[in-house]
Design a protein around this motif. Structure first.
Motif, mmCIF file in Angstrom:
data_model
loop_
_atom_site.group_PDB
_atom_site.id
_atom_site.type_symbol
_atom_site.label_atom_id
_atom_site.label_comp_id
_atom_site.label_asym_id
_atom_site.label_seq_id
_atom_site.Cartn_x
_atom_site.Cartn_y
_atom_site.Cartn_z
ATOM 1 N N VAL A 157 -13.491 -6.985 40.066
ATOM 2 C CA VAL A 157 -13.679 -8.235 40.277
ATOM 3 C C VAL A 157 -13.791 -9.182 39.287
ATOM 4 O O VAL A 157 -13.906 -8.999 38.157
ATOM 5 C CB VAL A 157 -15.188 -8.181 41.091
ATOM 6 C CG1 VAL A 157 -15.234 -7.399 42.344
ATOM 7 C CG2 VAL A 157 -16.353 -8.199 40.070
ATOM 8 N N GLN A 158 -13.488 -10.511 39.746
ATOM 9 C CA GLN A 158 -13.680 -11.716 38.984
ATOM 10 C C GLN A 158 -15.041 -12.308 39.413
ATOM 11 O O GLN A 158 -15.116 -12.615 40.492
ATOM 12 C CB GLN A 158 -12.642 -12.750 38.940
ATOM 13 C CG GLN A 158 -12.822 -13.755 38.070
ATOM 14 C CD GLN A 158 -11.928 -15.047 38.247
ATOM 15 O OE1 GLN A 158 -11.442 -15.290 39.636
ATOM 16 N NE2 GLN A 158 -11.187 -15.460 37.348
ATOM 17 N N ARG A 204 -14.627 -12.286 43.347
ATOM 18 C CA ARG A 204 -13.365 -12.386 44.126
ATOM 19 C C ARG A 204 -12.902 -11.000 43.694
ATOM 20 O O ARG A 204 -12.824 -10.492 42.646
ATOM 21 C CB ARG A 204 -12.380 -13.407 43.581
ATOM 22 C CG ARG A 204 -11.054 -13.177 44.255
ATOM 23 C CD ARG A 204 -10.023 -14.291 43.734
ATOM 24 N NE ARG A 204 -10.483 -14.975 42.727
ATOM 25 C CZ ARG A 204 -10.254 -16.359 42.279
ATOM 26 N NH1 ARG A 204 -9.695 -16.924 43.137
ATOM 27 N NH2 ARG A 204 -10.624 -16.769 41.115
ATOM 28 N N ALA A 207 -12.687 -14.613 48.433
ATOM 29 C CA ALA A 207 -13.812 -15.128 47.633
ATOM 30 C C ALA A 207 -15.136 -15.118 48.465
ATOM 31 O O ALA A 207 -15.119 -15.549 49.326
ATOM 32 C CB ALA A 207 -13.408 -16.083 46.746
ATOM 33 N N ILE A 220 -19.768 -16.810 42.411
ATOM 34 C CA ILE A 220 -18.412 -16.666 43.333
ATOM 35 C C ILE A 220 -17.786 -15.207 42.841
ATOM 36 O O ILE A 220 -17.732 -15.157 41.528
ATOM 37 C CB ILE A 220 -17.421 -17.592 43.512
ATOM 38 C CG1 ILE A 220 -18.136 -18.844 43.910
ATOM 39 C CG2 ILE A 220 -16.307 -17.238 44.311
ATOM 40 C CD1 ILE A 220 -17.217 -20.110 43.953
ATOM 41 N N ARG A 252 -19.429 -16.147 47.892
ATOM 42 C CA ARG A 252 -20.429 -16.926 47.364
ATOM 43 C C ARG A 252 -21.719 -15.979 47.334
ATOM 44 O O ARG A 252 -22.089 -15.760 48.516
ATOM 45 C CB ARG A 252 -20.624 -18.260 47.723
ATOM 46 C CG ARG A 252 -21.657 -19.196 47.098
ATOM 47 C CD ARG A 252 -21.602 -20.512 47.421
ATOM 48 N NE ARG A 252 -20.383 -21.175 47.345
ATOM 49 C CZ ARG A 252 -19.888 -21.812 46.192
ATOM 50 N NH1 ARG A 252 -20.588 -21.640 44.965
ATOM 51 N NH2 ARG A 252 -18.801 -22.377 46.227
ATOM 52 N N ASP A 279 -16.343 -16.716 33.285
ATOM 53 C CA ASP A 279 -15.654 -15.685 34.123
ATOM 54 C C ASP A 279 -15.667 -14.650 33.784
ATOM 55 O O ASP A 279 -15.702 -14.284 32.483
ATOM 56 C CB ASP A 279 -14.208 -16.279 34.189
ATOM 57 C CG ASP A 279 -13.997 -17.304 35.316
ATOM 58 O OD1 ASP A 279 -14.632 -17.506 36.193
ATOM 59 O OD2 ASP A 279 -12.726 -18.105 35.063
#
Length: 109
Positions: free
Chosen positions: A81-82, A11, A1, A9, A3, A107
């Motif tokens: 991505v998340q 991931r 992940a 963030i 930042r 999210d």
């Protein structure tokens, strides 16, 4: 992940193909996405009605959600991505009633 900001963030859930084009500022990206509250409640899934959102890719705040402005220029076509975002880079202190409560962490996938 990784930042991208104090409250953002990203991931990688599915890496892009090695030959995938980089998304570039000035492009318009068609984005399928889910919007999920931090408690797991699904608010929106663009795949349910096959309606991707067209988003201008910018290097500074533009016309999309601020967290997207940070993440999209780093992505490649086909990548999944998340993106977890606090309110500052999502829907703000006021939220987006009635679906998104005030000061919500979101999210995006």
């Amino acid at each position: 992940a990784v930042r991208l900001a104090d409250d953002v963030i990203v991931r990688v859930l599915r890496p892009p193909l090695p030959t995938a084009r980089q998304v570039r500022p000035g492009n318009i990206a068609k984005v399928h996405f889910k919007t999920i509250l931090s408690n797991g409640t699904l608010i929106h899934d663009s795949r349910e009605n096959d309606a991707p959102l067209e988003v201008h890719v910018c290097l500074e705040p533009c016309d999309s959600i601020p967290a997207w402005d940070l993440a999209l220029p780093l992505m490649r076509v086909g990548q999944v991505v998340q993106l977890r975002s606090g309110p500052e880079h999502a829907f703000g202190a006021e939220g987006a009633p009635p679906l998104i409560p005030p000061a919500a962490t979101i999210d995006f996938e």
